[in-house]
Design an enzyme around this catalytic site. Sequence first.
Site, PDB file in Angstrom:
ATOM      1  N   ASP A   1      -4.179  -8.206  -8.254  1.00 26.96           N
ATOM      2  CA  ASP A   1      -4.071  -8.146  -6.786  1.00 26.96           C
ATOM      3  C   ASP A   1      -2.918  -7.213  -6.430  1.00 26.96           C
ATOM      4  OD1 ASP A   1      -4.535 -11.681  -6.934  1.00 26.96           O
ATOM      5  OD2 ASP A   1      -6.051 -10.110  -6.641  1.00 26.96           O
ATOM      6  N   LEU A   2      -3.267  -6.013  -5.987  1.00 30.23           N
ATOM      7  CA  LEU A   2      -2.285  -4.952  -5.744  1.00 30.23           C
ATOM      8  C   LEU A   2      -1.136  -5.436  -4.861  1.00 30.23           C
ATOM      9  CD1 LEU A   2      -1.906  -1.972  -6.434  1.00 30.23           C
ATOM     10  CD2 LEU A   2      -3.142  -1.399  -4.328  1.00 30.23           C
ATOM     11  N   ASP A   3       0.091  -5.204  -5.294  1.00 34.05           N
ATOM     12  CA  ASP A   3       1.305  -5.550  -4.539  1.00 34.05           C
ATOM     13  C   ASP A   3       1.433  -7.045  -4.260  1.00 34.05           C
ATOM     14  OD1 ASP A   3       0.777  -2.621  -2.449  1.00 34.05           O
ATOM     15  OD2 ASP A   3       1.643  -2.813  -4.447  1.00 34.05           O
ATOM     16  N   GLU A   4       0.695  -7.884  -4.981  1.00 33.80           N
ATOM     17  CA  GLU A   4       0.704  -9.332  -4.715  1.00 33.80           C
ATOM     18  C   GLU A   4       1.351 -10.132  -5.836  1.00 33.80           C
ATOM     19  OE1 GLU A   4      -1.294  -9.433  -0.952  1.00 33.80           O
ATOM     20  OE2 GLU A   4      -0.266 -10.964  -2.149  1.00 33.80           O
TER      21      GLU A   4
ATOM     22  N   GLY B   1       0.812  -1.215   0.000  1.00 32.34           N
ATOM     23  CA  GLY B   1       0.000   0.000   0.000  1.00 32.34           C
ATOM     24  C   GLY B   1       0.841   1.259   0.000  1.00 32.34           C
TER      25      GLY B   1
END
Length: 294
Positions: free
Chosen positions: A236-239, A211
């Site tokens: 999937d953000l930052d995943e 984040g």
Amino acid sequence: MLSSPPAPVCANKYTLTVSCNDRPGIVYEISKILFESSCNVIENQQFADQSRHRFSMRVQFESATKMPVDEAMVRSKLAAMSKGTDVTWRLRCTDRKPRVLLLVSKLAHCMNDILFRQSIGDLNIEIPAVISNHPDLAWYADNYKVPFHHIPVTSMTKVAAEKQMLELVDELDIDLVVLARYMQVLTPEACEALSGRAINIHHSMLPSFKGARPYHRAHDRGVKLIGATAHYVTSDLDEGPIIEQEVARIDHGFSADDVVALGRDTECLALSRAIRWHTENRVLLDDGRTVVFS
Ligand SMILES: Nc1nc2c(c(=O)[nH]1)N[C@@H](CN(C=O)c1ccc(C(=O)N[C@@H](CCC(=O)O)C(=O)O)cc1)CN2
């Protein structure tokens, strides 16, 4: 009837990457195909993941004779070998420099580092264009004579802006999109279109501090190591699957701004290595993880 132009002869080297469930004989089968096709292996790396029973391999080869590699023969032999099996393979000629599109926002350090490394040949790539959702960094692109496209993004224009970006990806025959501190979340549709060929640099040691404002949160937490993570972009953000990470030690004497400054160096190192390894076909994606033959 216009026939399609003959495929360009690959004068240089090839890389072959292979992934499959692990079993005896895969290395033998691949080596046999290359030997029977008058090819000479220059570099070979393989990994058998015994916990997950998965096998990964990267072979770099060239012609063993004065004649160019019979690419069609190699491809047909590989297709015959893998038919009806779980073996997936990719064969790529390394003559052509991979074409990389940079996406940036307002922070210049990663973009500038990549443009510099390309200009001195440290990264064997071409950079046909830079896209940004702000006009601020046009000077850096102009400095390296790279076309700069300002495509503003608001919640109302996001889909149209992404469509413009994806059209440029096709027009410019882009192989890899690099989000060099691009501060817009790509939609699932864009992630699907760029699956396996978009790399982001996140300014923390993922999975910690996902984040926004990771450096400030790390500083507030009193960590002693900070870092950055280069990963493939997914919805999937930052995943996304991690390709490379870099760390640096800090202590109580570091202000939040000191951490941000040191963090910039870790971002440039992690991202430039990830770009090098991806464009040299050294990164194999396997079930959400990467095998990196660096
Ligand atoms: N689909 C994905 N898109 C992006 C990823 C990703 O992992 N998947 N990474 C980001 C980079 N990033 C963190 O590394 C990041 C960037 C921006 C945001 C964010 O919340 N942005 C806001 C807008 C902020 C602004 O306008 O300045 C938003 O998009 O609404 C979160 C994480 C790049 N894209």
